[in-house]
Design an enzyme around this catalytic site. Structure first.
Site, PDB file in Angstrom:
ATOM      1  N   ASP A   9      35.538  79.080 -51.886  1.00 38.65           N
ATOM      2  CA  ASP A   9      36.968  79.285 -51.682  1.00 38.65           C
ATOM      3  C   ASP A   9      37.482  80.182 -52.820  1.00 38.65           C
ATOM      4  O   ASP A   9      36.905  80.208 -53.916  1.00 38.65           O
ATOM      5  CB  ASP A   9      37.678  77.936 -51.701  1.00 38.65           C
ATOM      6  CG  ASP A   9      39.183  78.084 -51.694  1.00 38.65           C
ATOM      7  OD1 ASP A   9      39.704  78.760 -50.790  1.00 38.65           O
ATOM      8  OD2 ASP A   9      39.831  77.535 -52.610  1.00 38.65           O
ATOM      9  N   GLY A  44      41.402  81.229 -46.983  1.00 35.32           N
ATOM     10  CA  GLY A  44      42.538  81.316 -46.091  1.00 35.32           C
ATOM     11  C   GLY A  44      43.136  82.708 -46.077  1.00 35.32           C
ATOM     12  O   GLY A  44      43.932  83.037 -45.200  1.00 35.32           O
TER      13      GLY A  44
END
Length: 263
Positions: A9, A44
């Site tokens: 991430d 994201g």
């Protein structure tokens, strides 16, 4: 090297809270790559503002973006797989945000579209290295949408999230950060995309490592043979992980790689 595929991430994990890639983390990720692991950013973010992080690492390859809704080849700037949503499905969310005066953006794999901007949103985009494009609200929404993102304060988003949880709809909404709620295809997730990529590469689940910090990381943490949560993660994310490491402010990714990837 204990793992063939390492998913990282970006925000709150790979980068500090100031959105900085520290030299210690950069070198550890590059060392994992030199030792034979495929490094996959699993974020994201969209590809356009994830690519500078990959470039700063000095790497190239596949990226899982938009919380798994679009997997892209960074070198060719090509979408390998995407979970598209029908523009009609996000009308309700868009109208809600317009009535509430809350900022949102609408995303295709490579485009981020906005219909207006506030000083707070402008600063947020600057920090994330994003360059949204202003669209004409009177024009139809584009095809090939993968994500609708709401940006706001924590208390406001807590309230919105609670209200949206009562809605019946065919999409999913997920908190991707303290200040963001993402709306996307029900099947899209970092975990699903990481599973697909591992299968494509012929890599067993046990040879996959993932490091993350937030609720949108839970899918990949639970899929990976070793799911690592950084210390700044919410308790529910820590509970989903196999092990914990130091925070993103303490070079947590570097410590996790050194302790688990090639120890």
């Amino acid at each position: 090297m204990n793992y063939d595929l390492i998913a990282l991430d970006i925000d709150g994990t790979l980068l500090t809270d100031g959105h900085v890639l520290t030299p210690v983390v950069r070198e550890a990720v590059r060392e994992a790559h030199r030792r034979g692991a495929e490094i996959v950013l699993c974020t994201g973010r969209g590809p356009v503002n994830a690519l500078p992080v990959l470039d700063e690492l000095g790497l190239a390859g596949t990226m899982i973006t938009h919380n798994g809704a679009a997997t892209v080849d960074s070198a060719r700037r090509e979408v390998l797989h995407q979970y598209s949503i029908d523009p009609a499905e996000i009308v309700r969310f868009r109208e809600y945000c317009l009535r509430a005066g809350m900022h949102f953006d609408i995303n295709t794999p490579f485009e981020m579209l906005i219909e207006g901007i506030t000083p707070e949103a402008e600063e947020m985009y600057r920090l994330y290295g994003a360059s949204p494009v202003l669209r004409d609200p009177s024009e139809p929404l584009p095809e090939g949408l993968v994500k609708f993102t709401l940006f706001g304060g924590i208390a406001d988003l807590d309230r919105v999230e609670a209200e949206w949880n009562t809605w019946s709809h065919g999409l999913q909404h997920i908190r991707s950060g303290d200040y963001f709620i993402d709306v996307q295809h029900r099947d899209a997730s970092k975990g699903t995309a990481l599973r697909q990529l591992a299968q494509l590469r012929g890599i067993d689940q046990s040879r996959v490592m993932a490091i993350g910090n937030y609720f949108n990381d839970v899918g990949m943490l639970t899929f990976a043979g070793l799911g690592v949560a950084v210390a700044n993660s919410p308790e529910a994310v820590k509970s989903a992980a196999d092990v914990l490491t130091r925070s993103n402010e303490e070079d947590g990714v570097a410590h996790a790689l050194q302790e688990f990837a090639w120890s």
